[in-house]
Design an enzyme around this catalytic site. Structure first.
Site, PDB file in Angstrom:
ATOM      1  N   ASP A 128       6.923  47.465 -12.627  1.00 12.29           N
ATOM      2  CA  ASP A 128       7.173  47.320 -11.194  1.00 12.29           C
ATOM      3  C   ASP A 128       6.549  46.011 -10.731  1.00 12.29           C
ATOM      4  O   ASP A 128       5.539  45.580 -11.297  1.00 12.29           O
ATOM      5  CB  ASP A 128       6.565  48.493 -10.408  1.00 12.29           C
ATOM      6  CG  ASP A 128       7.251  48.713  -9.068  1.00 12.29           C
ATOM      7  OD1 ASP A 128       7.101  47.854  -8.175  1.00 12.29           O
ATOM      8  OD2 ASP A 128       7.945  49.738  -8.914  1.00 12.29           O
TER       9      ASP A 128
ATOM     10  N   ASP B 166       8.094  41.150 -12.384  1.00  7.87           N
ATOM     11  CA  ASP B 166       9.382  41.036 -11.709  1.00  7.87           C
ATOM     12  C   ASP B 166      10.458  40.968 -12.783  1.00  7.87           C
ATOM     13  O   ASP B 166      10.311  40.214 -13.754  1.00  7.87           O
ATOM     14  CB  ASP B 166       9.400  39.756 -10.855  1.00  7.87           C
ATOM     15  CG  ASP B 166      10.601  39.685  -9.932  1.00  7.87           C
ATOM     16  OD1 ASP B 166      11.747  39.775 -10.443  1.00  7.87           O
ATOM     17  OD2 ASP B 166      10.417  39.532  -8.706  1.00  7.87           O
TER      18      ASP B 166
ATOM     19  N   TYR C 107      24.399  45.413  -0.398  1.00  6.19           N
ATOM     20  CA  TYR C 107      23.688  46.357  -1.266  1.00  6.19           C
ATOM     21  C   TYR C 107      24.666  47.042  -2.217  1.00  6.19           C
ATOM     22  O   TYR C 107      24.505  47.015  -3.441  1.00  6.19           O
ATOM     23  CB  TYR C 107      22.928  47.385  -0.419  1.00  6.19           C
ATOM     24  CG  TYR C 107      22.453  48.577  -1.220  1.00  6.19           C
ATOM     25  CD1 TYR C 107      21.610  48.402  -2.316  1.00  6.19           C
ATOM     26  CD2 TYR C 107      22.848  49.874  -0.893  1.00  6.19           C
ATOM     27  CE1 TYR C 107      21.182  49.488  -3.075  1.00  6.19           C
ATOM     28  CE2 TYR C 107      22.423  50.957  -1.634  1.00  6.19           C
ATOM     29  CZ  TYR C 107      21.588  50.763  -2.720  1.00  6.19           C
ATOM     30  OH  TYR C 107      21.174  51.839  -3.468  1.00  6.19           O
TER      31      TYR C 107
END
Length: 334
Positions: free
Chosen positions: A32, A58, A147
């Site tokens: 994460d 990342d 999205y």
């Protein structure tokens, strides 16, 4: 049991998943970047389980060292993503960068290290406005926001990698997620949250003011109808998908995860009022962009292919959220 790599393990759905996978005895490698996840939940999971290792990273950056160190990763469960519809309308760059570039780098690293099993968290936002309900997996994909478009782009990459590079996969398209872990120990900390059931519970508990941000739409009560699936039920489907990938080859599946029924926004608010015994003031806030009137899932394929069906009701989700927000009124602190 081989190792499972879980991306986005410090976020809402990913942290509930990580807890569930560890509880079932899987060895989990978590990744994460804390863009929307929380360090506190990683500490909780590390203290609770010995079979958990974690890397802060990342997904757009080089991941080779993780795969080199964690030699026997068998399946990747990819939750990490930016996932707010409204934000994606204002900042599409962030969504294509995080969701598409990050996923592509992850997939390419998997191929490089000969890992060919993936469970991908996708979304009903790939369908856009429902042309018919319940929406099955053959419904046309016509996203109406960046999205949904970013998730559909990743789905297409996965599908091509399946055809050409031998990637086995489950693409799981979620409907609206609600609830916390059954014991109320792990839950949603998004600040601000865009998730209706969570916000209604917080409003009822007096944690923060509840705002109706839905547009007026053509439904029986003028508010959008969505399919609200419990977060533990959802993750139990991921567990079944992983177990199937570990046993079988030539899996290239796209599956909806919902309840098979829809509830309007006002029905959810009334249900939360009933369970908490508190009246929620209906204050209209700024209307969210990129929303549509009505969508709920057909879950026949999930039943057939995974042997999965949701076990928890809206009431169960609301009660788990009451337990979660009573202990953590603003979610995780850091």
């Amino acid at each position: 049991m081989g190792k499972i790599l879980i991306t986005g393990c410090a976020g809402y759905i990913g942290s509930v998943a990580t807890d569930l996978f560890l509880k079932k005895g899987h060895q989990v490698v978590g990744v994460d970047n804390f863009q929307t996840g929380y360090r506190q939940v990683i500490e909780v999971l590390k203290n609770k389980y010995a079979n958990f290792s974690f890397y802060e990273r990342d997904l757009k950056n080089n991941l080779d060292d993780i795969f080199e160190k964690e030699k026997d990763i068998e399946v990747v469960v990819h939750y990490a993503a930016s996932c707010m519809v409204d934000e994606s309308m204002k900042n599409p760059q962030k969504y294509f960068s995080n969701n598409v570039s990050g996923s592509l780098n992850l997939l390419n690293t998997m191929i490089k290290f000969n890992i060919n099993k993936l469970v991908f968290s996708s979304t009903c936002a790939v369908y856009g406005e429902a042309q018919y309900t319940p929406v099955d997996e053959n419904h046309p994909t016509q996203p109406v926001n960046p999205y949904g478009e970013s998730k559909r782009m990743v789905e297409k990459i996965i599908e091509w990698y399946g055809k050409l590079l031998g990637l086995n996969y489950f693409i799981l398209r979620y409907f609206n997620v609600c609830g916390a872990s059954d014991d109320g120990e792990i839950g949603d900390s998004k600040k601000p949250s865009v998730l209706l059931v969570q916000n209604a519970v917080r409003g009822a508990l007096g944690i923060e003011k509840f705002y109706l941000t839905c547009p007026k739409v053509d439904t029986f009560d003028g508010t959008p109808i969505r399919d609200y699936v419990n977060v533990v039920d959802l993750n139990e489907a991921h567990l079944l998908a992983v177990e199937k990938l570990l046993k079988e080859e030539n899996i290239f599946e796209v599956i909806n995860l919902g309840t098979g029924t829809g509830n309007s926004v006002l029905e959810i608010v009334e249900q939360v009022e009933k369970i908490t015994g508190k009246k929620i003031e209906r204050v209209f806030g700024k209307t969210r962009a990129g929303e549509y009137a009505k969508i709920y899932a057909s879950i026949e394929k999930a039943k057939k292919v995974l042997g999965w069906r949701p076990k928890r009701t809206i009431d169960d989700s609301v009660r788990s959220l009451i337990a979660w927000y009573t202990k953590h009124p603003s979610g995780w602190e850091y």
